[in-house]
Design an enzyme around this catalytic site. Structure first.
Site, PDB file in Angstrom:
ATOM      1  N   GLU A 130       0.825  -1.217   0.000  1.00 17.51           N
ATOM      2  CA  GLU A 130       0.000   0.000   0.000  1.00 17.51           C
ATOM      3  C   GLU A 130       0.861   1.269   0.000  1.00 17.51           C
ATOM      4  O   GLU A 130       0.564   2.242  -0.693  1.00 17.51           O
ATOM      5  CB  GLU A 130      -0.924  -0.002   1.227  1.00 17.51           C
ATOM      6  CG  GLU A 130      -1.778   1.228   1.365  1.00 17.51           C
ATOM      7  CD  GLU A 130      -2.691   1.450   0.170  1.00 17.51           C
ATOM      8  OE1 GLU A 130      -3.675   0.740   0.047  1.00 17.51           O
ATOM      9  OE2 GLU A 130      -2.402   2.348  -0.657  1.00 17.51           O
ATOM     10  N   ILE A 137      -1.679   7.499   1.648  1.00 16.57           N
ATOM     11  CA  ILE A 137      -3.036   7.405   1.068  1.00 16.57           C
ATOM     12  C   ILE A 137      -3.386   5.932   0.823  1.00 16.57           C
ATOM     13  O   ILE A 137      -2.654   5.241   0.116  1.00 16.57           O
ATOM     14  CB  ILE A 137      -3.114   8.133  -0.293  1.00 16.57           C
ATOM     15  CG1 ILE A 137      -2.613   9.576  -0.183  1.00 16.57           C
ATOM     16  CG2 ILE A 137      -4.518   8.079  -0.864  1.00 16.57           C
ATOM     17  CD1 ILE A 137      -2.486  10.268  -1.536  1.00 16.57           C
ATOM     18  N   ASP A 202      10.354   7.783 -10.496  1.00 14.51           N
ATOM     19  CA  ASP A 202       9.557   7.345  -9.339  1.00 14.51           C
ATOM     20  C   ASP A 202       8.059   7.354  -9.683  1.00 14.51           C
ATOM     21  O   ASP A 202       7.338   6.409  -9.364  1.00 14.51           O
ATOM     22  CB  ASP A 202       9.861   8.290  -8.161  1.00 14.51           C
ATOM     23  CG  ASP A 202       9.085   7.942  -6.914  1.00 14.51           C
ATOM     24  OD1 ASP A 202       9.404   6.919  -6.283  1.00 14.51           O
ATOM     25  OD2 ASP A 202       8.139   8.678  -6.571  1.00 14.51           O
ATOM     26  N   LYS A 206       5.284   4.179  -9.855  1.00 15.83           N
ATOM     27  CA  LYS A 206       3.982   4.173  -9.182  1.00 15.83           C
ATOM     28  C   LYS A 206       2.851   3.988 -10.192  1.00 15.83           C
ATOM     29  O   LYS A 206       1.866   3.303  -9.922  1.00 15.83           O
ATOM     30  CB  LYS A 206       3.820   5.469  -8.379  1.00 15.83           C
ATOM     31  CG  LYS A 206       4.786   5.503  -7.178  1.00 15.83           C
ATOM     32  CD  LYS A 206       4.925   6.880  -6.593  1.00 15.83           C
ATOM     33  CE  LYS A 206       5.820   6.885  -5.368  1.00 15.83           C
ATOM     34  NZ  LYS A 206       6.216   8.224  -4.938  1.00 15.83           N
TER      35      LYS A 206
HETATM   36  N1  HSE Z   1      10.529  10.258  -3.250  1.00 16.99           N
HETATM   37  C1  HSE Z   1       9.161   9.901  -3.115  1.00 16.99           C
HETATM   38  C2  HSE Z   1       8.313  11.145  -3.304  1.00 16.99           C
HETATM   39  C3  HSE Z   1       8.932   9.300  -1.765  1.00 16.99           C
HETATM   40  O1  HSE Z   1       8.859  12.243  -3.268  1.00 16.99           O
HETATM   41  O2  HSE Z   1       7.115  11.019  -3.503  1.00 16.99           O
HETATM   42  C4  HSE Z   1       7.596   8.634  -1.611  1.00 16.99           C
HETATM   43  O3  HSE Z   1       7.418   7.576  -2.508  1.00 16.99           O
END
Ligand code: HSE
Length: 322
Positions: A130, A137, A202, A206
């Protein structure tokens, strides 16, 4: 009282936040609420000062991950090491050995989504992640459970706290890009190598996870078209403002018929769109389902306690079912 044994791999921002919530901040509340006592039996961490700072018994520390994946006194493994292949191998071993795994590690989950879920299926252990999308969230659990009766047509999100923080500070406070990035690093939002944040890597990790859950289609993160925010200038931000909107780093996937399209890129968002109000390190995930309609999840997407909150939620969900 039922006892569940936990191992934490890595006492960085999220590993530390998880321990803080589970064993200090809300220990009594969690025990009363669940009737479960959580015991930290092992920690994979070389830096003993981190154990000391959190008040963890130094005898919990191990340096060989096999001492966790094979241990009799570990029920749930929390992987918060960071990295991709090394943590994924450990998680796979733990799952195959019947230990449930919880991780906030989006890079490892996105790159190994199929392999890790297959390992969990093979042994019947649970694999929960999660905290990997949207920090605190609880969107993934909602998508998988409460919204499981929907066919999704679109998912659109601000899923990187660091870049949202930088864009907010540049737009609202007039900070420079470098100044804002430095502050995001200081606050613990940024990745060890912030290139992953600012270049949209990143966010692509996601989005890969969101796409698997919303559309039952795994897209490897490297196949997602992406553009980060390093090329966004103050004059781009001012131009967006003059047109009645903001620039946000948007990760989105849309399904039209059988075609799934996806991207991560800086996008003009008009001020009357709910995503325009998402500032600083806050994240939001906006989904459209054919039964529920439009829905937005909003909260802190980074930081020790918000992300630790999602990890602890997964730990409790697993422990309840053990
Ligand atoms: N580096 C990531 C961000 C951390 O700034 O969202 C959380 O996944």
């Amino acid at each position: 009282m039922k006892n569940v044994n936990i191992a934490i791999l890595g006492l960085g921002t999220v590993g530390g936040g998880t321990y803080e919530i589970l064993s200090k901040l809300n220990k009594k509340l969690i025990e009363t609420r669940t009737g479960i006592n959580f015991t930290l039996t092992k920690v994979l961490e070389r830096d003993m000062s981190k154990l000391e700072a959190l008040g963890i018994d130094p005898s919990c520390a191990v340096t060989d991950p096999d001492l966790i994946t094979n241990a009799d006194d570990v029920d749930i493994v929390v992987e918060s090491l960071g990295g991709i292949d090394f943590p994924a191998d450990i998680m796979e071993k733990a799952l195959l050995n019947g230990k449930s795994v919880v991780t906030p590690n989006k890079a490892a989950v996105a790159a190994n989504f199929e392999r890790l879920n297959k390992a969990a299926k093979a042994s019947g252990a649970q694999f929960r992640f999660e905290a990997s999308v949207g920090g605190g969230i609880p969107a993934l659990t909602a998508i998988k459970e409460a919204l499981a009766g929907n066919r999704f047509t679109e998912v659109m999100g601000i899923v990187n706290g660091t870049t949202n923080y930088i864009l907010t500070k540049m737009g609202e406070e007039g900070w420079s890009y470098e100044e804002a990035l430095k502050d995001a690093q200081k606050k613990g939002f940024a990745e060890a190598d912030p290139t992953a944040d600012v270049e949209g890597i990143d966010a692509a990790n996601k989005l890969s996870i969101l796409t698997s859950l919303c559309f039952d289609e795994y897209i490897p993160p490297e196949e997602i078209t992406r553009e980060g925010i390093s090329g966004v200038t103050m004059s781009d931000i001012e131009e967006a403002r003059s047109k009645g909107g903001k620039i946000k780093l948007i990760a989105s996937a849309k399904k039209r018929g059988a075609i799934l399209s996806y991207s991560v890129k800086p996008t003009f968002i008009p001020n009357d769109h709910p995503l325009a109000g998402v500032s600083n390190e806050f994240n939001a995930i906006y989904v459209t389902g054919n039964a529920v309609g439009e829905l937005m999840f909003y909260g802190k997407g980074a930081g020790a306690l918000p992300t630790g909150s999602a990890v602890v939620g997964d730990i409790i969900a697993i422990a309840n079912s053990l």
